[in-house]
Design a protein around this motif. Structure first.
Motif, PDB file in Angstrom:
ATOM      1  N   GLU A 241       0.833  -1.207   0.000  1.00 23.07           N
ATOM      2  CA  GLU A 241       0.000   0.000   0.000  1.00 23.07           C
ATOM      3  C   GLU A 241       0.866   1.256   0.000  1.00 23.07           C
ATOM      4  N   SER A 242       1.942   1.235   0.785  1.00 24.10           N
ATOM      5  CA  SER A 242       2.828   2.401   0.864  1.00 24.10           C
ATOM      6  C   SER A 242       3.517   2.647  -0.468  1.00 24.10           C
ATOM      7  N   ALA A 244       2.384   1.785  -3.386  1.00 19.99           N
ATOM      8  CA  ALA A 244       1.379   2.244  -4.339  1.00 19.99           C
ATOM      9  C   ALA A 244       1.083   3.729  -4.167  1.00 19.99           C
ATOM     10  N   GLU A 245       1.070   4.208  -2.907  1.00 17.91           N
ATOM     11  CA  GLU A 245       0.795   5.610  -2.635  1.00 17.91           C
ATOM     12  C   GLU A 245       1.903   6.508  -3.141  1.00 17.91           C
ATOM     13  N   HIS A 246       3.140   6.012  -3.165  1.00 21.87           N
ATOM     14  CA  HIS A 246       4.290   6.836  -3.565  1.00 21.87           C
ATOM     15  C   HIS A 246       4.707   6.615  -5.021  1.00 21.87           C
TER      16      HIS A 246
END
Length: 247
Positions: A241-242, A244-246
């Motif tokens: 998730e991290s 994907a966010e960055h």
């Protein structure tokens, strides 16, 4: 083999094969397509499918190392259980009119089972060269059946065991013949955990069986694997998730 083939869908056959395996001594059953790269030189298998069977070991017996013979006996007990289960499943499939062949260990057969088991979703490759499963850890053995019965392949299972092995040295230090590498190596074009089986098999033959690396593996402690896999799976999800966010 029966004269006529029983007709059914690949979905139903896959379910029936798994149910039969679990009812006839196997603790885990996975399905994958046979990859020709898994075959040893000089062998040829025409059946397109591999049904992989796994058999959990008695950890209390396995941890009793040489010169206690119970660990050696336990290794062979589970290999024998694998052969029985594979032959039973083979007979079941042949009874439906399809070709099938049983494959057991520890003697080498036409193909290597660990890549098949990985592809069939039974776990991740551990530093000790065996599979780590989210339910049984490292404490299990394999058998297999190749067949032309219509089946559906399972997906591989990634839950963080590979990352765990990166910082763990338990099996490396415990291996009597010093066969386990502490870092990944390039093996046939792929970086992976590597075990020197020229050393491993020689010791295995000398002691009539060995399961030391599996016995000492932190994943093999009774009840630990499910909880450890759950925590690592959650950690992988957070990292994904991290990223994907960055991105």
């Amino acid at each position: 083999i029966a004269n006529e083939r029983v007709k059914d869908s690949a979905e139903n056959w896959s379910q029936r094969v798994k149910e039969f395996g679990l009812e006839h001594e196997a603790d885990l059953v996975g399905i994958t397509r046979l990859d020709p790269d898994w075959l040893f030189e000089g062998y040829d298998l025409q059946s397109p499918w591999v049904v992989v069977l796994a058999f959990a070991m008695d950890q209390e017996r396995l941890v009793e190392v040489w010169p206690e013979h119970s660990s050696v006996i336990e290794v062979m007990v589970q290999y024998n259980r694998g052969v029985r289960a594979a032959k039973a499943l083979t007979n079941f499939i042949r009874g439906q009119g399809y070709d099938a062949e049983a494959h057991g260990g520890p003697i080498s057969g036409p193909f290597t089972m660990i890549p098949a088991a990985l592809a069939a979703g039974l776990g991740e490759l551990g530093k000790h060269g065996s599979i780590i499963n989210r339910a049984y850890g490292s404490s299990f053995r394999l058998a297999a059946v190749t067949t032309d019965l219509p089946l559906i392949a399972d997906k591989s299972d990634k839950f963080g065991a590979d990352e765990f092995c990166t910082s763990c040295q338990v099996c490396v230090r415990a291996c009597p013949p010093d066969a386990i590498g502490d870092v990944k190596q390039l093996v046939r074009g792929t970086r992976k955990w590597y075990v020197d089986f020229d050393k491993c098999v020689a010791y295995f033959n000398e002691t009539y069986g060995c399961g030391i690396c599996i016995a000492v593996c932190p994943w093999s402690a009774p009840g630990r694997a499910p909880n450890l896999a759950k925590r690592l799976t959650a950690r992988l999800a957070r990292l994904t998730e991290s990223e994907a966010e960055h991105s």
